[in-house]
Design a protein around this motif. Sequence first.
Motif, PDB file in Angstrom:
ATOM      1  N   UNK A 132      57.935 -12.621 -61.573  1.00  0.00           N
ATOM      2  CA  UNK A 132      56.899 -11.599 -61.714  1.00  0.00           C
ATOM      3  C   UNK A 132      56.523 -11.106 -60.318  1.00  0.00           C
ATOM      4  N   UNK A 133      56.271  -9.824 -60.203  1.00  0.00           N
ATOM      5  CA  UNK A 133      55.966  -9.210 -58.900  1.00  0.00           C
ATOM      6  C   UNK A 133      54.453  -9.303 -58.630  1.00  0.00           C
ATOM      7  N   UNK A 134      53.995 -10.484 -58.191  1.00  0.00           N
ATOM      8  CA  UNK A 134      52.579 -10.673 -57.874  1.00  0.00           C
ATOM      9  C   UNK A 134      52.276  -9.966 -56.557  1.00  0.00           C
ATOM     10  N   UNK A 135      51.361  -9.006 -56.612  1.00  0.00           N
ATOM     11  CA  UNK A 135      51.032  -8.220 -55.413  1.00  0.00           C
ATOM     12  C   UNK A 135      49.605  -8.427 -54.941  1.00  0.00           C
ATOM     13  N   UNK A 136      48.698  -8.776 -55.864  1.00  0.00           N
ATOM     14  CA  UNK A 136      47.289  -8.891 -55.493  1.00  0.00           C
ATOM     15  C   UNK A 136      46.664 -10.098 -56.184  1.00  0.00           C
ATOM     16  N   UNK A 137      45.764 -10.750 -55.462  1.00  0.00           N
ATOM     17  CA  UNK A 137      44.914 -11.795 -56.038  1.00  0.00           C
ATOM     18  C   UNK A 137      43.474 -11.320 -55.916  1.00  0.00           C
ATOM     19  N   UNK A 138      42.777 -11.275 -57.038  1.00  0.00           N
ATOM     20  CA  UNK A 138      41.391 -10.810 -57.072  1.00  0.00           C
ATOM     21  C   UNK A 138      40.473 -12.016 -57.167  1.00  0.00           C
ATOM     22  N   UNK A 139      39.573 -12.134 -56.204  1.00  0.00           N
ATOM     23  CA  UNK A 139      38.543 -13.178 -56.251  1.00  0.00           C
ATOM     24  C   UNK A 139      37.304 -12.545 -56.885  1.00  0.00           C
ATOM     25  N   UNK A 140      37.142 -12.775 -58.180  1.00  0.00           N
ATOM     26  CA  UNK A 140      36.097 -12.130 -58.960  1.00  0.00           C
ATOM     27  C   UNK A 140      34.771 -12.898 -58.851  1.00  0.00           C
ATOM     28  N   UNK A 141      33.666 -12.178 -59.109  1.00  0.00           N
ATOM     29  CA  UNK A 141      32.317 -12.768 -59.067  1.00  0.00           C
ATOM     30  C   UNK A 141      32.019 -13.399 -57.707  1.00  0.00           C
ATOM     31  N   UNK A 142      32.513 -12.765 -56.644  1.00  0.00           N
ATOM     32  CA  UNK A 142      32.349 -13.312 -55.296  1.00  0.00           C
ATOM     33  C   UNK A 142      30.892 -13.168 -54.845  1.00  0.00           C
ATOM     34  N   UNK A 143      30.345 -14.258 -54.306  1.00  0.00           N
ATOM     35  CA  UNK A 143      28.967 -14.279 -53.798  1.00  0.00           C
ATOM     36  C   UNK A 143      29.015 -14.650 -52.324  1.00  0.00           C
ATOM     37  N   UNK A 144      28.841 -13.655 -51.466  1.00  0.00           N
ATOM     38  CA  UNK A 144      28.975 -13.898 -50.024  1.00  0.00           C
ATOM     39  C   UNK A 144      27.910 -14.861 -49.504  1.00  0.00           C
ATOM     40  N   UNK A 145      26.780 -14.973 -50.217  1.00  0.00           N
ATOM     41  CA  UNK A 145      25.720 -15.876 -49.777  1.00  0.00           C
ATOM     42  C   UNK A 145      26.121 -17.339 -49.901  1.00  0.00           C
ATOM     43  N   UNK A 146      27.130 -17.628 -50.723  1.00  0.00           N
ATOM     44  CA  UNK A 146      27.602 -19.003 -50.880  1.00  0.00           C
ATOM     45  C   UNK A 146      28.861 -19.280 -50.078  1.00  0.00           C
ATOM     46  N   UNK A 147      29.348 -18.281 -49.365  1.00  0.00           N
ATOM     47  CA  UNK A 147      30.590 -18.440 -48.612  1.00  0.00           C
ATOM     48  C   UNK A 147      30.314 -19.183 -47.310  1.00  0.00           C
ATOM     49  N   UNK A 148      30.892 -20.368 -47.182  1.00  0.00           N
ATOM     50  CA  UNK A 148      30.678 -21.174 -45.976  1.00  0.00           C
ATOM     51  C   UNK A 148      31.692 -20.855 -44.887  1.00  0.00           C
ATOM     52  N   UNK A 149      32.896 -20.440 -45.275  1.00  0.00           N
ATOM     53  CA  UNK A 149      33.928 -20.098 -44.296  1.00  0.00           C
ATOM     54  C   UNK A 149      34.164 -18.599 -44.349  1.00  0.00           C
ATOM     55  N   UNK A 150      34.561 -18.039 -43.202  1.00  0.00           N
ATOM     56  CA  UNK A 150      34.756 -16.591 -43.147  1.00  0.00           C
ATOM     57  C   UNK A 150      35.976 -16.265 -42.320  1.00  0.00           C
ATOM     58  N   UNK A 151      36.913 -15.581 -42.951  1.00  0.00           N
ATOM     59  CA  UNK A 151      38.170 -15.227 -42.288  1.00  0.00           C
ATOM     60  C   UNK A 151      37.945 -14.245 -41.146  1.00  0.00           C
ATOM     61  N   UNK A 152      36.916 -13.397 -41.276  1.00  0.00           N
ATOM     62  CA  UNK A 152      36.670 -12.351 -40.289  1.00  0.00           C
ATOM     63  C   UNK A 152      35.528 -12.679 -39.333  1.00  0.00           C
ATOM     64  N   UNK A 153      35.018 -13.883 -39.401  1.00  0.00           N
ATOM     65  CA  UNK A 153      33.947 -14.258 -38.483  1.00  0.00           C
ATOM     66  C   UNK A 153      32.604 -14.360 -39.182  1.00  0.00           C
ATOM     67  N   UNK A 154      31.654 -14.937 -38.471  1.00  0.00           N
ATOM     68  CA  UNK A 154      30.332 -15.190 -39.025  1.00  0.00           C
ATOM     69  C   UNK A 154      29.598 -13.886 -39.361  1.00  0.00           C
ATOM     70  N   UNK A 155      29.029 -13.838 -40.555  1.00  0.00           N
ATOM     71  CA  UNK A 155      28.195 -12.700 -40.946  1.00  0.00           C
ATOM     72  C   UNK A 155      28.951 -11.464 -41.360  1.00  0.00           C
ATOM     73  N   UNK A 156      30.279 -11.553 -41.560  1.00  0.00           N
ATOM     74  CA  UNK A 156      31.048 -10.352 -41.889  1.00  0.00           C
ATOM     75  C   UNK A 156      30.591  -9.739 -43.211  1.00  0.00           C
ATOM     76  N   UNK A 157      30.548 -10.542 -44.266  1.00  0.00           N
ATOM     77  CA  UNK A 157      30.220  -9.992 -45.579  1.00  0.00           C
ATOM     78  C   UNK A 157      28.768  -9.528 -45.647  1.00  0.00           C
ATOM     79  N   UNK A 158      27.876 -10.249 -45.001  1.00  0.00           N
ATOM     80  CA  UNK A 158      26.480  -9.827 -44.997  1.00  0.00           C
ATOM     81  C   UNK A 158      26.342  -8.461 -44.336  1.00  0.00           C
ATOM     82  N   UNK A 159      27.039  -8.271 -43.225  1.00  0.00           N
ATOM     83  CA  UNK A 159      27.000  -6.975 -42.543  1.00  0.00           C
ATOM     84  C   UNK A 159      27.661  -5.897 -43.398  1.00  0.00           C
ATOM     85  N   UNK A 160      28.756  -6.251 -44.084  1.00  0.00           N
ATOM     86  CA  UNK A 160      29.463  -5.284 -44.926  1.00  0.00           C
ATOM     87  C   UNK A 160      28.577  -4.783 -46.052  1.00  0.00           C
ATOM     88  N   UNK A 161      27.941  -5.706 -46.788  1.00  0.00           N
ATOM     89  CA  UNK A 161      27.122  -5.317 -47.929  1.00  0.00           C
ATOM     90  C   UNK A 161      25.847  -4.600 -47.495  1.00  0.00           C
TER      91      UNK A 161
END
Length: 398
Positions: free
Chosen positions: A361-390
């Motif tokens: 099967x040609x898997x192209x995307x993985x969707x992380x549904x119901x994502x809550x950035x307030x519970x995210x302890x690790x961040x691929x893009x650095x501290x506070x990325x999602x908070x700043x984004x939203x």
Amino acid sequence: IQNRLVDLKIQQNQYQSRLQALREHKEEIDSTFNSLPEGKIELAKLQRDVKLNEELYLNLSKQYSDMALFKQSQFGYGQIIDKANIPDSPVWPNKKVLLLLGLMLGGFLSAVFIATREFMNNTVNSLNQLKNIYQPSFNIITIPKIEKKSQKQLKSFKGKKDKIPNELVMMQDSLNIVSESVRRLMNYIIFQSGDTPPKTVAITSPAKGDGKSTIVSNLGIAFSEAGYNTLLIDVDLRRPKLHKYLGLSSKQGLTDYFEGSLPISNLVKSTDINSSLSVITTGSTSKTHKSIIGTTKFKELIDNLQRSFDIILFDTPPFGIISDSTAVLKFSQSTIVVTRYQETNKGLLFRTIDELEQIQANVTNIVLNEFDYRKETENYYGTGYFEALYDNYSDYVS
């Protein structure tokens, strides 16, 4: 002195007169007493003696009890050397020591609880975790948690009293961050293989409840709003949900078509959302219909439908536990795996993707549904990325 003597003489006369009166009264009483029968006199004397003896006994008994108590309370001879000092505060409990011990014990138990919970937690609880494992092979897209609205706040379908469900966020609030995330997913699908989207896209998940039907319905609205003639096909014959989200009936669908009771002209249903979005529901489901989506006739149907639609989205059963959709996942040009944040089991997700790769099967995307950035302890893009984004997104669209 003479006056004093006169006063005293007067008092003496008064007392003598009073004494004479008392003597006369006594003689009168004695005369009355002596006139009584001898038995009554003796009874009176006995009653008097009984009363005196009772009072004497009670007095002696009380003195005996007091002496016995005094004797028991004595521990020998002693001498007071120094008087005791009365403390200003209680010796026990020592509140400061107990408070310190409570804080230390509470902190220790909390640390043990958190460590145990993290160690025992086998869910997909970090976006960074998925990126480290699957990027750059697959695109990892987050879909934020949908904020639930009350029934009074929900919009209605055009010309109907039925309420649009919370899951259909593209209809409830097109400017919501969730809607923007769905459009971002749409753009990934469109431009991952050039300037045109794949004709067939299958959406599956490791387990039930991951939200694949929610993603399919919102993604279909996004494609139709972008000008693509879009078809949604619900092939989850065991637990169909697509028709509920879009305010349609599941009757007259795939199973009815393959039984020969429904012509192909009535198979595709239009929606009240817009003219570019159509749906094929499951139809009258039964246990004998689970294998129809793997037949050659189903593949021929999809080939014919591709001539009329720009993109076809399949809402498939969760491949992690049900294999009904193997054929659809294999021939679809793109496969999207939907997983739910802090709910989906990591082992089940990894095994699902491994098995999808095994069937090519040609898997192209993985969707992380119901994502809550307030519970995210690790961040691929650095501290506070999602908070700043939203925060920036909210400020931009407000």
